[in-house]
Design a protein around this motif. Structure first.
Motif, PDB file in Angstrom:
ATOM      1  N   THR A 176      -2.998 -12.873   5.588  1.00  0.00           N
ATOM      2  CA  THR A 176      -3.664 -13.541   4.474  1.00  0.00           C
ATOM      3  C   THR A 176      -3.739 -12.612   3.279  1.00  0.00           C
ATOM      4  OG1 THR A 176      -5.632 -14.787   3.820  1.00  0.00           O
ATOM      5  CG2 THR A 176      -5.996 -12.812   5.139  1.00  0.00           C
ATOM      6  N   LYS A 177      -3.917 -13.227   2.110  1.00  0.00           N
ATOM      7  CA  LYS A 177      -4.072 -12.494   0.861  1.00  0.00           C
ATOM      8  C   LYS A 177      -5.047 -13.272  -0.014  1.00  0.00           C
ATOM      9  CE  LYS A 177      -1.353 -10.842  -3.122  1.00  0.00           C
ATOM     10  NZ  LYS A 177       0.023 -10.759  -3.696  1.00  0.00           N
ATOM     11  N   PHE A 178      -6.058 -12.550  -0.565  1.00  0.00           N
ATOM     12  CA  PHE A 178      -7.022 -13.232  -1.424  1.00  0.00           C
ATOM     13  C   PHE A 178      -7.614 -12.256  -2.434  1.00  0.00           C
ATOM     14  CE2 PHE A 178      -9.018 -11.945   2.534  1.00  0.00           C
ATOM     15  CZ  PHE A 178     -10.158 -11.270   2.131  1.00  0.00           C
ATOM     16  N   LYS A 179      -8.127 -12.812  -3.545  1.00  0.00           N
ATOM     17  CA  LYS A 179      -8.636 -12.011  -4.653  1.00  0.00           C
ATOM     18  C   LYS A 179     -10.066 -11.541  -4.387  1.00  0.00           C
ATOM     19  CE  LYS A 179      -5.084 -12.519  -7.517  1.00  0.00           C
ATOM     20  NZ  LYS A 179      -4.281 -11.380  -8.002  1.00  0.00           N
ATOM     21  N   GLY A 232      -8.861  -7.361  -7.798  1.00  0.00           N
ATOM     22  CA  GLY A 232      -7.682  -6.967  -7.043  1.00  0.00           C
ATOM     23  C   GLY A 232      -7.403  -7.948  -5.922  1.00  0.00           C
ATOM     24  N   SER A 233      -6.569  -7.525  -4.962  1.00  0.00           N
ATOM     25  CA  SER A 233      -6.182  -8.404  -3.848  1.00  0.00           C
ATOM     26  C   SER A 233      -6.379  -7.702  -2.515  1.00  0.00           C
ATOM     27  CB  SER A 233      -4.716  -8.822  -3.973  1.00  0.00           C
ATOM     28  OG  SER A 233      -4.497  -9.584  -5.141  1.00  0.00           O
ATOM     29  N   VAL A 234      -6.984  -8.428  -1.577  1.00  0.00           N
ATOM     30  CA  VAL A 234      -7.098  -7.960  -0.199  1.00  0.00           C
ATOM     31  C   VAL A 234      -5.893  -8.480   0.578  1.00  0.00           C
ATOM     32  CG1 VAL A 234      -8.429  -8.107   1.939  1.00  0.00           C
ATOM     33  CG2 VAL A 234      -9.604  -7.833  -0.240  1.00  0.00           C
ATOM     34  N   LEU A 235      -5.273  -7.606   1.362  1.00  0.00           N
ATOM     35  CA  LEU A 235      -4.138  -7.963   2.196  1.00  0.00           C
ATOM     36  C   LEU A 235      -4.501  -7.674   3.651  1.00  0.00           C
ATOM     37  CD1 LEU A 235      -1.412  -5.981   0.192  1.00  0.00           C
ATOM     38  CD2 LEU A 235      -2.256  -8.285  -0.299  1.00  0.00           C
ATOM     39  N   LEU A 254      -4.681  -3.643   7.131  1.00  0.00           N
ATOM     40  CA  LEU A 254      -5.673  -4.087   6.146  1.00  0.00           C
ATOM     41  C   LEU A 254      -5.524  -3.228   4.893  1.00  0.00           C
ATOM     42  CD1 LEU A 254      -8.164  -5.846   5.437  1.00  0.00           C
ATOM     43  CD2 LEU A 254      -9.586  -4.008   6.377  1.00  0.00           C
ATOM     44  N   GLY A 255      -5.403  -3.881   3.715  1.00  0.00           N
ATOM     45  CA  GLY A 255      -5.202  -3.128   2.479  1.00  0.00           C
ATOM     46  C   GLY A 255      -5.821  -3.796   1.275  1.00  0.00           C
ATOM     47  N   TYR A 256      -5.791  -3.054   0.161  1.00  0.00           N
ATOM     48  CA  TYR A 256      -6.339  -3.565  -1.097  1.00  0.00           C
ATOM     49  C   TYR A 256      -5.531  -2.978  -2.247  1.00  0.00           C
ATOM     50  CZ  TYR A 256      -9.748  -4.675  -4.789  1.00  0.00           C
ATOM     51  OH  TYR A 256     -10.358  -5.154  -5.928  1.00  0.00           O
ATOM     52  N   THR A 257      -5.146  -3.830  -3.197  1.00  0.00           N
ATOM     53  CA  THR A 257      -4.444  -3.369  -4.396  1.00  0.00           C
ATOM     54  C   THR A 257      -5.245  -3.766  -5.625  1.00  0.00           C
ATOM     55  OG1 THR A 257      -3.138  -5.419  -4.632  1.00  0.00           O
ATOM     56  CG2 THR A 257      -2.203  -3.653  -3.276  1.00  0.00           C
ATOM     57  N   ASN A 280      -0.558   0.049 -10.555  1.00  0.00           N
ATOM     58  CA  ASN A 280      -1.667  -0.389  -9.707  1.00  0.00           C
ATOM     59  C   ASN A 280      -2.083   0.714  -8.734  1.00  0.00           C
ATOM     60  OD1 ASN A 280       0.894  -1.536  -8.041  1.00  0.00           O
ATOM     61  ND2 ASN A 280      -0.785  -1.161  -6.627  1.00  0.00           N
ATOM     62  N   LEU A 281      -3.345   0.643  -8.322  1.00  0.00           N
ATOM     63  CA  LEU A 281      -3.859   1.490  -7.260  1.00  0.00           C
ATOM     64  C   LEU A 281      -3.790   0.712  -5.947  1.00  0.00           C
ATOM     65  CD1 LEU A 281      -7.099   2.820  -9.017  1.00  0.00           C
ATOM     66  CD2 LEU A 281      -4.871   3.961  -8.884  1.00  0.00           C
ATOM     67  N   TYR A 282      -3.716   1.429  -4.826  1.00  0.00           N
ATOM     68  CA  TYR A 282      -3.697   0.756  -3.536  1.00  0.00           C
ATOM     69  C   TYR A 282      -4.340   1.643  -2.476  1.00  0.00           C
ATOM     70  CZ  TYR A 282       0.303   3.829  -2.598  1.00  0.00           C
ATOM     71  OH  TYR A 282       1.114   4.929  -2.432  1.00  0.00           O
ATOM     72  N   THR A 283      -4.832   0.999  -1.448  1.00  0.00           N
ATOM     73  CA  THR A 283      -5.305   1.687  -0.257  1.00  0.00           C
ATOM     74  C   THR A 283      -5.100   0.770   0.938  1.00  0.00           C
ATOM     75  OG1 THR A 283      -7.181   2.814   0.794  1.00  0.00           O
ATOM     76  CG2 THR A 283      -7.689   0.859  -0.528  1.00  0.00           C
ATOM     77  N   TYR A 284      -4.796   1.327   2.086  1.00  0.00           N
ATOM     78  CA  TYR A 284      -4.612   0.510   3.279  1.00  0.00           C
ATOM     79  C   TYR A 284      -4.671   1.363   4.534  1.00  0.00           C
ATOM     80  CZ  TYR A 284       0.321   2.055   3.241  1.00  0.00           C
ATOM     81  OH  TYR A 284       1.475   2.798   3.249  1.00  0.00           O
ATOM     82  N   GLY A 285      -4.912   0.686   5.633  1.00  0.00           N
ATOM     83  CA  GLY A 285      -4.875   1.304   6.942  1.00  0.00           C
ATOM     84  C   GLY A 285      -4.020   0.474   7.873  1.00  0.00           C
TER      85      GLY A 285
END
Length: 363
Positions: A286-289, A293-296, A320-323, A331-336
């Motif tokens: 899933t992907k949502f705002k 930003g956006s949660v992935l 699980l990530g976020y941009t 853009n910035l990003y982080t994920y695990g």
């Protein structure tokens, strides 16, 4: 004048040489740079290794390239693309070749687009972004780095690739490589490949279906009559406030990714490229705002047949990530990401954990 000076002047010279013919032809310099700080912990058969520090291409592989086009009139165009990958942490070249990401020349028109050279498969091009919110990027979190190996960005040498026009939302693609790995040899010694794909996108719905097949060299000592193949089905639906992704794949007799072109000096896939039976994988995401930003998020379950891996351990993959966009190009990003189990050998007491954050810029 030094080589460095010449390299610095090349973009300006290209702009000057194409500017006079802007209506008939163009050459564009483009690229992407990406780096971040990551922690990686890998455990295999009870033995643990870990890395901490800078990582190149945490979201997208760092690259630069040239795209060109000449208008031939009557709706026909000549196109080319040369794309080079590199490591942002040390400047080293990727793929051990200058244009390892792409090197093709083609013709396009009302009939579609035909390309000749080294290029990504249509299976990856159509499926990765349609089946997973992470698409073909984000290293370990990418669709193809888990069970969907046919979407792990394989690039074949000596490929003829065709992309059809879009008819009422439907587009077809076909690729055939005369030898996926380096220069062509005697016909029986080549590692040949075919990839087929169909994509339908209309309104909120996107659906894809792909098929890959390899024909391995006759004298490959590991093949034993096996010709790996992969089928992928999936898509996504945009509900407005969020997107939902899902897919399934079956890979038989081996990993089609193993045929990717590389200067190995051999067209053999290697023993790790083959297995008996099949491997199935299932994906949802899933992907949502949130907060501008956006949660992935995605999950994969990978199930190997006992014929393929008698001592197998089914694999669970969690991402699980976020941009967050700073501009249209940055853009910035982080994920695990956690892969519970050694995915390609299906070993017990094994896993791979990756967590980090970084910044990506396009030019």
């Amino acid at each position: 004048m030094t080589k460095n000076h010449i390299a610095l002047l090349l973009p300006a010279l290209l702009a000057l040489s194409t500017g006079a013919h802007a209506q008939q032809s163009s050459v564009t310099l483009y690229g992407l740079v990406d780096t971040g700080i990551f922690h990686e912990r890998i455990k295999e058969d009870g033995v643990t290794k870990q890395k901490n520090g800078l990582k190149s291409g945490g979201q997208g592989g760092s690259r630069w390239g040239l795209r060109g086009m000449e208008d031939l009139g009557n709706g026909y165009r000549v196109n080319f693309e040369l794309e080079s990958g590199f490591n942002m942490t040390n400047g080293e070249q990727s793929f051990s070749r200058l244009f390892g990401r792409a090197a093709w020349l083609g013709v396009s028109g009302d009939f579609g687009d035909v390309r000749f050279g080294r290029a990504m498969t249509v299976s990856t091009e159509f499926a990765s972004s349609a089946i997973s919110p992470f698409g073909g990027g984000f290293t370990q979190a990418a669709l193809g780095r888990s069970g969907f190996r046919a979407s792990d960005n394989p690039r074949y040498d000596n490929q003829v690739k065709y992309l059809s026009p879009i008819f009422s939302g439907l587009q077809l693609g076909l690729g055939y490589s005369f030898n996926t790995k380096g220069e062509q040899q005697d016909a029986s010694d080549n590692s040949r490949a075919m990839n087929l794909a169909a994509k339908y996108a209309s309104g909120a719905v996107t659906l894809v279906a792909t098929y890959d097949r390899l024909w391995t060299p006759a004298d490959d000592p590991n093949a034993r009559g096996r010709n790996p193949s992969a089928l992928q089905l999936g898509g996504n639906y945009n509900f407005g406030s969020f997107q939902l992704y899902a897919g399934w794949t079956r890979q038989s007799d081996g990993w089609v990714k193993s045929a990717e072109g590389a200067p190995t000096g051999s067209n053999y896939l290697g023993s790790a490229g083959y297995f008996d039976g099949h491997v199935d994988a299932y994906a949802i995401g899933t992907k949502f705002k949130v907060g501008g930003g956006s949660v992935l998020a995605s999950y994969q379950y990978v199930d190997a047949s006992r014929e393929a891996f008698p001592d197998r351990k089914n694999v669970n993959v969690y991402n699980l990530g976020y941009t967050y966009p700073l501009s249209k190009r940055t853009n910035l990003y982080t994920y695990g990401s956690l892969i519970d189990g050694d995915l390609y050998n299906f070993r017990h007491r094994s896993y791979s954990r990756l967590i980090g954050a970084g910044i990506l810029h396009k030019f």
